[in-house]
Design a protein around this motif. Structure first.
Motif, mmCIF file in Angstrom:
data_model
loop_
_atom_site.group_PDB
_atom_site.id
_atom_site.type_symbol
_atom_site.label_atom_id
_atom_site.label_comp_id
_atom_site.label_asym_id
_atom_site.label_seq_id
_atom_site.Cartn_x
_atom_site.Cartn_y
_atom_site.Cartn_z
ATOM 1 N N ALA A 73 1.121 -1.322 0.015
ATOM 2 C CA ALA A 73 -0.119 -0.116 -0.121
ATOM 3 C C ALA A 73 0.905 1.261 -0.137
ATOM 4 N N PRO A 74 1.842 1.406 0.846
ATOM 5 C CA PRO A 74 2.675 2.729 0.852
ATOM 6 C C PRO A 74 3.358 2.787 -0.448
ATOM 7 N N VAL A 75 3.666 1.827 -1.139
ATOM 8 C CA VAL A 75 4.553 1.978 -2.400
ATOM 9 C C VAL A 75 3.330 2.557 -3.597
ATOM 10 N N VAL A 76 2.250 2.149 -3.569
ATOM 11 C CA VAL A 76 0.956 2.393 -4.533
ATOM 12 C C VAL A 76 0.740 3.897 -4.170
ATOM 13 N N ALA A 77 0.560 4.134 -2.751
ATOM 14 C CA ALA A 77 0.176 5.513 -2.702
ATOM 15 C C ALA A 77 1.448 6.488 -2.910
ATOM 16 N N THR A 78 2.577 5.987 -3.016
ATOM 17 C CA THR A 78 3.940 6.857 -3.277
ATOM 18 C C THR A 78 3.827 7.159 -5.040
ATOM 19 N N SER A 79 3.396 5.955 -5.521
ATOM 20 C CA SER A 79 3.529 5.897 -6.948
ATOM 21 C C SER A 79 2.390 6.972 -7.562
ATOM 22 N N PHE A 80 1.324 7.295 -6.892
ATOM 23 C CA PHE A 80 0.282 8.216 -7.350
ATOM 24 C C PHE A 80 1.125 9.871 -7.635
ATOM 25 N N MET A 81 2.028 9.741 -6.851
ATOM 26 C CA MET A 81 2.935 11.017 -6.714
ATOM 27 C C MET A 81 3.858 11.355 -7.779
ATOM 28 N N SER A 82 3.332 11.003 -9.029
ATOM 29 C CA SER A 82 4.097 11.355 -10.103
ATOM 30 C C SER A 82 3.147 11.881 -11.477
ATOM 31 N N GLY A 83 3.736 12.451 -12.297
ATOM 32 C CA GLY A 83 2.645 13.137 -13.316
ATOM 33 C C GLY A 83 2.413 14.813 -13.025
ATOM 34 N N TYR A 84 1.691 15.014 -13.906
ATOM 35 C CA TYR A 84 1.606 16.586 -13.878
ATOM 36 C C TYR A 84 0.445 16.881 -13.025
ATOM 37 N N GLU A 85 -0.769 16.512 -13.124
ATOM 38 C CA GLU A 85 -1.694 16.843 -12.325
ATOM 39 C C GLU A 85 -2.215 15.856 -11.139
ATOM 40 N N LEU A 86 -1.700 15.900 -10.101
ATOM 41 C CA LEU A 86 -1.695 15.042 -9.160
ATOM 42 C C LEU A 86 -3.122 14.551 -8.591
#
Lengths: 272, 300
Positions: A222-235
């Motif tokens: 879960a922490p890895v997936v939550a962190t992976s949302f943190m990329s891209g332009y519009e979060l």
């Protein structure tokens, strides 16, 4: 109750402490109920129309569900294994005298201090060679490096508080050492075992570095997936904060259950 | 605690302790020591996975010499030290203030509530602390800038400026670990015998001299524990910083664990990263020896 300026100051101080402890947590939970527009509002909104949309989004997202499932599998398995291996060792440290006991004890304890990056590098290389990358097993095993010491420490403490007379009486009745452990120490030590299991679960659930390095698509926690949302332009802030809330909520409840032992768990008994 | 257990007539076989200990010890050896040896061996090789054609030849101490002469490595260690001396005094001061508030008689219900809420920061997943930090310290819609505005200061780009990013990760660390200090100090304060504290309260009205002469001796062991444990924690600190800043902007928040992770898993120079990790391990072993020496002496 007598109302004096001292009392009022004391009460205000305590309220400040509560606000301090809860604010970031509160801000995350609040954001998880906001629409993207409300989150992006400047200055930030304190009052808004709550929405459940973010939670609907994450529970419809198989990635988040899968990650929570992975976290559960890993944290539960490693905790079970830590108790299975750690409780007998704790019994030996609590009740037996043998050479090298002090050194062994310190070795267990010093595992708490080591930075995960020290082990993450070689374990990554070994796991790659053994084709264990991206499996639950590698995380379950590597998490034992911090869970086992916690279980050993807390259980040793607990087992020491069990009166040795019980054991001597059982021995006179002809019970062997293993029976004594199973019939006396496990049941009487159950509270300590439970506390150590909860700590082990919390630490495994919260871990990021090993999980980041040792998993790819299949077993991201879960922490890895939550962190992976943190990329891209519009979060997708609402979704990120909803995922964060879902991650933090179960461990917070666990932590409240063992709150009396929190310091003991975090210091491994350095302070009474 | 009753410690002496039938030592002369033990009543158990010579190998009994071994059978109880073996599973745990063997497991830890396998998953802890074996990889460490593997890292040690790797640290003497040229080992870059992005260039497998070069092979992984032994190069002696070359990695270590490179690391020790690498100013980035030293500055990440220095930055880690700076982070430690920035957050620790604040955590100690705030922690002590909170502990004194919680120790002061009266306000039973509110006090229990405050004590319980202290657990929340400690349990919050470190990576999620980083996520929250990204939200709070956002330049455009972060609540940190709103707070600044309320007090008449202009907001700024926290995570985009070197000193702002350093301050932001320091603030999140202070949030998360001040309760740890508070709970340790609270435990110390509750060790002061009630009669002594009562007598001292009648004797002097100064809170400061009460703290200095009566409570301080009971706080010192906890203070040592905090100083040593936090130093190990700062060397370990990765999750929150990685999520909030990835070590940036530039190298403004490149604490040692974050830096080694980047060398190993972004640049894939595993030889160099292993040498760095071994050096970090040596540093940690020194600290944990110190820890054990100082803190567990009374226990055993």
């Amino acid at each position: 109750m007598r109302i004096s300026s001292g009392n009022v100051l004391h009460a205000i101080g305590l309220c400040v402490v509560i606000a301090f402890s809860l604010f970031p947590f509160f801000w995350m939970v609040a954001a998880s109920f906001k629409t993207q527009t409300d989150i992006l509002a400047s200055p930030p909104l304190w009052f808004f129309m709550p929405t459940l949309q973010n939670y609907q989004d994450i529970f419809a997202d198989s990635k988040v569900i899968g990650a929570v499932g992975n976290s559960l599998i890993v944290a539960t398995s490693t905790t079970a294994l830590a108790v299975l291996l750690g409780a007998p060792a704790a019994y030996a440290l609590a009740r037996f005298e043998f050479r090298g006991k002090g050194d062994l004890w310190f070795w267990f304890i010093s595992n708490r201090m080591i930075s995960p990056i020290v082990l993450a590098l070689p374990v990554y290389m070994l796991a790659m060679q053994l084709r264990l990358l991206d499996t639950h097993l590698v995380l379950i095993l590597i998490y034992l490096t911090f869970n086992l010491p916690i279980v050993v420490w807390i259980c040793t403490d607990q087992f020491k508080s069990i009166p040795p007379e019980l054991e001597q009486a059982a021995r006179l009745d002809g019970a062997d050492q293993f029976t004594i452990f199973r019939k006396i120490y496990l049941p009487l030590g159950a509270p300590g075992i439970a506390v150590s299991a909860i700590f082990s679960f919390i630490f495994s659930w919260n871990e990021l570095l090993y999980a980041l390095v040792l998993t790819r698509k299949n077993v991201q926690t879960a922490p890895v997936v939550a962190t992976s949302f943190m990329s891209g332009y519009e979060l997708p802030w609402g979704k990120i904060m909803a995922t964060g809330t879902v991650i933090v909520l179960p461990v917070t409840i666990f932590a409240l259950i063992v709150s009396r032992h929190m310091v003991r768990g975090l210091t491994m008994g350095a302070t009474k | 605690m009753a410690e002496k257990t039938a030592t002369p007539n033990r009543g158990y076989g010579r190998w009994t302790p071994f059978w109880f200990l073996a599973p745990a010890v063997l497991t830890l050896l396998l998953i802890g020591i074996y990889p460490t040896i593997f890292a040690l061996v790797t640290s003497f090789r040229r080992y870059n996975i992005t260039r497998p054609r070069d092979g992984f030849p032994f190069i002696g101490f070359e990695n270590y010499l490179n690391v020790l002469s690498d100013s980035t490595f030293w500055s990440s260690l220095l930055l880690t030290a700076r982070f430690y001396v920035t957050v620790l005094p604040v955590q100690i001061a705030l922690g002590l203030a909170i502990a004194l508030l919680l120790h002061k008689p009266g306000m039973g219900l509110l006090k229990s509530l405050a004590r319980v809420t202290l657990v929340v920061p400690l349990a919050t997943t470190y990576a999620v602390v980083g996520l929250i930090g990204r939200l709070i310290f956002n330049r455009d819609f972060g609540v940190a800038n709103q707070f600044l505005n309320w007090f008449g200061f202009p907001g700024f780009d926290w995570l985009g400026s070197p000193s702002g990013a350093f301050a932001a990760i320091a603030i999140m660390d202070i949030w998360q670990w001040t309760p740890f200090c508070a709970l340790i100090f609270l435990a110390g304060l509750s060790m002061v015998p009630g009669e002594i504290e009562e007598a001292a309260r009648l004797e002097t009205s100064s809170r400061l001299s009460l703290l200095r002469y009566v409570q301080l001796p009971y706080l010192l062991p906890g203070l040592t524990a905090v100083m040593i444990l936090r130093s190990a924690d700062v060397l370990k600190l990765f999750d929150m910083v990685f999520v909030m800043t990835r070590g940036g902007p530039g190298s403004a928040t490149d604490l040692v664990s974050v830096y080694i992770q980047r060398v190993g898993f972004r640049i894939f120079d595993l030889g160099t990263a292993s040498a760095q990790a071994i050096l970090l391990l040596i540093l940690t072993i020194i600290i944990s020896r110190l820890y054990i020496r100082v803190l567990y002496r009374e226990v055993n």
